[in-house]
Scaffold this motif. Structure first.
Motif: not given
Length: 102
Positions: A94-102, A60-68, A1-11
């Protein structure tokens, strides 16, 4: 069973974003009778923050790159894990130095 943990972080982040912006969230649907209570808004923010931190901890526990998913300023707030006035005041800023990467 697989799921996208980053989708939970985004939600969870989107729900917290909406909470900080005083927009309708799924939490409002759970407690519609509480809308008139002033403490409800703080409780709603606390619940969304706890949900966000839980999603981040799992990712984080699953080793996903949630920081982006976060801006640099938001990342600092999440890693400090303290919901305070600064988080509520500056989360959506937000500022010019803060960039959201998804």
């Amino acid at each position: 069973m697989s799921f996208d943990i980053l989708s939970y972080v985004r939600e969870a982040k989107e729900e917290f974003d909406r909470t900080v912006a005083c927009k309708h969230t799924s939490f409002d649907d759970l407690y519609p009778y509480m809308m008139e209570n002033q403490s409800f808004f703080w409780y709603k923010r606390h619940a969304a923050w706890a949900s966000l931190l839980t999603a981040v901890r799992i990712a984080d526990g699953m080793g996903a790159n949630w920081r982006d998913v976060f801006t640099l300023k938001q990342l600092s707030m999440v890693t400090n894990k303290v919901l305070d006035k600064q988080v509520l005041d500056d989360w959506l800023e937000t500022s010019e130095t803060d960039i959201t990467v998804e």
